[in-house]
Scaffold this motif. Sequence first.
Motif, mmCIF file in Angstrom:
data_model
loop_
_atom_site.group_PDB
_atom_site.id
_atom_site.type_symbol
_atom_site.label_atom_id
_atom_site.label_comp_id
_atom_site.label_asym_id
_atom_site.label_seq_id
_atom_site.Cartn_x
_atom_site.Cartn_y
_atom_site.Cartn_z
ATOM 1 N N ALA A 33 0.866 -1.185 0.000
ATOM 2 C CA ALA A 33 0.000 0.000 0.000
ATOM 3 C C ALA A 33 0.899 1.230 0.000
ATOM 4 C CB ALA A 33 -0.906 0.008 1.228
ATOM 5 N N VAL A 34 0.798 2.012 -1.061
ATOM 6 C CA VAL A 34 1.612 3.221 -1.171
ATOM 7 C C VAL A 34 0.840 4.372 -0.532
ATOM 8 C CG1 VAL A 34 2.710 4.839 -2.770
ATOM 9 C CG2 VAL A 34 2.742 2.379 -3.252
ATOM 10 N N THR A 35 1.373 4.848 0.585
ATOM 11 C CA THR A 35 0.608 5.780 1.426
ATOM 12 C C THR A 35 1.092 7.226 1.307
ATOM 13 O OG1 THR A 35 2.053 5.183 3.276
ATOM 14 C CG2 THR A 35 -0.030 4.002 3.098
ATOM 15 N N LYS A 36 1.881 7.499 0.275
ATOM 16 C CA LYS A 36 2.474 8.840 0.150
ATOM 17 C C LYS A 36 1.457 9.961 -0.027
ATOM 18 C CE LYS A 36 3.191 8.491 -4.807
ATOM 19 N NZ LYS A 36 4.025 7.954 -5.871
ATOM 20 N N TYR A 37 0.271 9.653 -0.556
ATOM 21 C CA TYR A 37 -0.737 10.696 -0.759
ATOM 22 C C TYR A 37 -1.728 10.779 0.396
ATOM 23 C CZ TYR A 37 0.316 9.518 -5.725
ATOM 24 O OH TYR A 37 0.902 9.232 -6.921
ATOM 25 N N VAL A 38 -1.558 9.956 1.411
ATOM 26 C CA VAL A 38 -2.627 9.891 2.418
ATOM 27 C C VAL A 38 -2.109 10.050 3.848
ATOM 28 C CG1 VAL A 38 -4.085 8.441 0.936
ATOM 29 C CG2 VAL A 38 -2.608 7.345 2.644
ATOM 30 N N PHE A 77 10.794 1.604 0.844
ATOM 31 C CA PHE A 77 11.108 2.922 0.302
ATOM 32 C C PHE A 77 11.045 2.806 -1.210
ATOM 33 C CE2 PHE A 77 13.322 6.582 -1.139
ATOM 34 C CZ PHE A 77 12.953 7.555 -0.235
ATOM 35 N N ILE A 78 10.131 3.584 -1.836
ATOM 36 C CA ILE A 78 9.874 3.350 -3.258
ATOM 37 C C ILE A 78 10.278 4.507 -4.171
ATOM 38 C CG2 ILE A 78 7.926 1.780 -2.857
ATOM 39 C CD1 ILE A 78 6.125 4.213 -3.583
ATOM 40 N N GLY A 79 10.763 5.602 -3.623
ATOM 41 C CA GLY A 79 11.008 6.761 -4.498
ATOM 42 C C GLY A 79 12.477 6.978 -4.771
ATOM 43 N N LEU A 156 14.069 -6.873 -9.246
ATOM 44 C CA LEU A 156 14.083 -5.694 -10.107
ATOM 45 C C LEU A 156 12.758 -4.960 -9.992
ATOM 46 C CD1 LEU A 156 15.633 -7.152 -13.414
ATOM 47 C CD2 LEU A 156 16.826 -6.225 -11.413
ATOM 48 N N MET A 157 12.826 -3.648 -10.163
ATOM 49 C CA MET A 157 11.632 -2.806 -10.074
ATOM 50 C C MET A 157 11.559 -1.922 -11.309
ATOM 51 S SD MET A 157 10.884 0.656 -9.421
ATOM 52 C CE MET A 157 9.892 1.724 -8.379
ATOM 53 N N THR A 158 10.349 -1.677 -11.786
ATOM 54 C CA THR A 158 10.184 -0.666 -12.829
ATOM 55 C C THR A 158 8.872 0.074 -12.671
ATOM 56 O OG1 THR A 158 10.555 -0.198 -15.181
ATOM 57 C CG2 THR A 158 8.991 -1.958 -14.685
ATOM 58 N N MET A 159 8.833 1.260 -13.282
ATOM 59 C CA MET A 159 7.587 2.001 -13.439
ATOM 60 C C MET A 159 7.271 1.991 -14.929
ATOM 61 S SD MET A 159 8.204 5.201 -10.877
ATOM 62 C CE MET A 159 6.565 5.930 -10.932
ATOM 63 N N ALA A 160 6.083 1.533 -15.270
ATOM 64 C CA ALA A 160 5.694 1.475 -16.681
ATOM 65 C C ALA A 160 5.418 2.895 -17.177
ATOM 66 C CB ALA A 160 4.459 0.598 -16.834
ATOM 67 N N GLY A 199 3.824 -2.831 -11.414
ATOM 68 C CA GLY A 199 2.364 -2.728 -11.390
ATOM 69 C C GLY A 199 1.931 -1.694 -10.378
ATOM 70 N N MET A 200 1.159 -0.703 -10.855
ATOM 71 C CA MET A 200 0.591 0.340 -10.015
ATOM 72 C C MET A 200 -0.919 0.350 -10.242
ATOM 73 S SD MET A 200 3.769 3.009 -10.759
ATOM 74 C CE MET A 200 2.838 4.467 -10.434
ATOM 75 N N SER A 201 -1.587 1.390 -9.739
ATOM 76 C CA SER A 201 -3.058 1.389 -9.799
ATOM 77 C C SER A 201 -3.626 1.087 -11.179
ATOM 78 C CB SER A 201 -3.600 2.740 -9.329
ATOM 79 O OG SER A 201 -3.421 2.870 -7.943
ATOM 80 N N ASN A 202 -3.021 1.658 -12.210
ATOM 81 C CA ASN A 202 -3.662 1.523 -13.525
ATOM 82 C C ASN A 202 -3.179 0.327 -14.342
ATOM 83 O OD1 ASN A 202 -1.186 2.666 -13.790
ATOM 84 N ND2 ASN A 202 -1.730 3.947 -15.540
ATOM 85 N N VAL A 215 3.105 -5.691 -6.100
ATOM 86 C CA VAL A 215 2.472 -4.573 -6.802
ATOM 87 C C VAL A 215 2.415 -3.398 -5.833
ATOM 88 C CG1 VAL A 215 1.163 -5.906 -8.499
ATOM 89 C CG2 VAL A 215 0.140 -5.462 -6.249
ATOM 90 N N ARG A 216 2.627 -2.188 -6.350
ATOM 91 C CA ARG A 216 2.669 -0.988 -5.506
ATOM 92 C C ARG A 216 1.419 -0.164 -5.773
ATOM 93 N NH1 ARG A 216 7.235 -0.976 -8.752
ATOM 94 N NH2 ARG A 216 6.349 0.897 -9.665
ATOM 95 N N LEU A 217 0.479 -0.219 -4.857
ATOM 96 C CA LEU A 217 -0.828 0.383 -5.116
ATOM 97 C C LEU A 217 -1.097 1.567 -4.200
ATOM 98 C CD1 LEU A 217 -2.924 -2.898 -5.543
ATOM 99 C CD2 LEU A 217 -1.717 -1.584 -7.304
ATOM 100 N N GLY A 218 -1.277 2.728 -4.828
ATOM 101 C CA GLY A 218 -1.612 3.934 -4.073
ATOM 102 C C GLY A 218 -3.077 4.264 -4.226
ATOM 103 N N THR A 219 -3.372 5.081 -5.230
ATOM 104 C CA THR A 219 -4.707 5.631 -5.449
ATOM 105 C C THR A 219 -5.834 4.596 -5.367
ATOM 106 O OG1 THR A 219 -3.504 6.966 -7.065
ATOM 107 C CG2 THR A 219 -5.893 7.255 -6.958
ATOM 108 N N ILE A 220 -5.669 3.497 -6.039
ATOM 109 C CA ILE A 220 -6.771 2.537 -6.142
ATOM 110 C C ILE A 220 -7.071 1.856 -4.798
ATOM 111 C CG2 ILE A 220 -5.437 0.481 -6.782
ATOM 112 C CD1 ILE A 220 -7.542 -0.116 -8.881
HETATM 113 C C1 LIG Z 1 3.242 6.773 -6.182
HETATM 114 C C2 LIG Z 1 3.882 5.538 -6.579
HETATM 115 C C3 LIG Z 1 3.143 4.353 -6.725
HETATM 116 C C4 LIG Z 1 1.635 4.274 -6.549
HETATM 117 O O1 LIG Z 1 0.980 4.992 -7.537
HETATM 118 P P1 LIG Z 1 -0.581 4.796 -7.857
HETATM 119 O O2 LIG Z 1 -0.674 5.054 -9.322
HETATM 120 O O3 LIG Z 1 -1.305 5.801 -7.046
HETATM 121 O O4 LIG Z 1 -0.954 3.402 -7.524
HETATM 122 C C5 LIG Z 1 3.828 3.196 -7.042
HETATM 123 N N1 LIG Z 1 5.168 3.194 -7.236
HETATM 124 C C6 LIG Z 1 5.912 4.303 -7.119
HETATM 125 C C7 LIG Z 1 7.382 4.220 -7.331
HETATM 126 C C8 LIG Z 1 5.298 5.505 -6.797
HETATM 127 O O5 LIG Z 1 6.053 6.608 -6.694
#
Ligand SMILES: *Cc1c(COP(=O)(O)O)cnc(C)c1O
Length: 226
Positions: A33-38, A77-79, A156-160, A199-202, A215-220
């Motif tokens: 659960a990515v809690t950075k926005y909450v 730590f994800i950023g 390994l980690m990636t952001m699509a 994998g993120m929310s979308n 999977v790293r899920l924030g918004t959803i």
């Molecule tokens: C913010 C963030 C997420 C979560 O993003 P959502 O689209 O809200 O699920 C996942 N991974 C990383 C690295 C992020 O910075």
Amino acid sequence: MATVLHNLKHIQHEMNEACNLVERNPDEVRIIAVTKYVSTTRAQEAVDAGIIHLGENRDEGIVEKQSAINGEVAWHFIGTLQSRKVKNIIEKVDYIHSLDRLSLAKEIDKRATKKVKCFIQVNVSKEDSKHGMSEEEVIPFVESLQSFTNIEVVGLMTMAPHVDDEHTLRQCFKTLRNLKQRVQALSLPNCPCSELSMGMSNDYRIAIEEGATFVRLGTILVGNEE
Ligand SMILES: *Cc1c(COP(=O)(O)O)cnc(C)c1O
């Protein structure tokens, strides 16, 4: 039903479907659960709903949430991680998802008092705005980490890329999975490289079909209170 619990039920249903489609065991996929926005209150709601992995992208976020949350939590730590911030988080995190350069590896290795589980962040999509190393750099990089005994490369980690096109997303996740297999095959010490953080929310359903283990899920999942 509380919001987060309601969201979690929906996500678990989707995850099960994605796993069924490719004959994976849903237990192989863990939700961060990515809690950075909450708020901390919302993060606590996630823990109360059964989430045990929490992710933050700022050192202040980790410190604030950690001091307030009740429950057994693994902290991710994800950023983007600046080397000078390593000392602020190193004792507080269980996983770092953004190892992307040798100078950062050196700092983590120097500050850590025990092995730190790290993901190498790979910029598969080559979008300029994204951090992470290129695919080609990954194998030489893991080979260069062998003297760093406090670093364990767990995966390994990636952001699509920010696109809706399923083919593009799938290609990105497939590339990361293939690269993971190549690193794994090296059988280097401190480098099991068995996990895929993608994998993120979308796009989490596609990521799961392509082998995500985190999977790293924030918004959803927890929403966005900003
Ligand atoms: C913010 C963030 C997420 C979560 O993003 P959502 O689209 O809200 O699920 C996942 N991974 C990383 C690295 C992020 O910075």
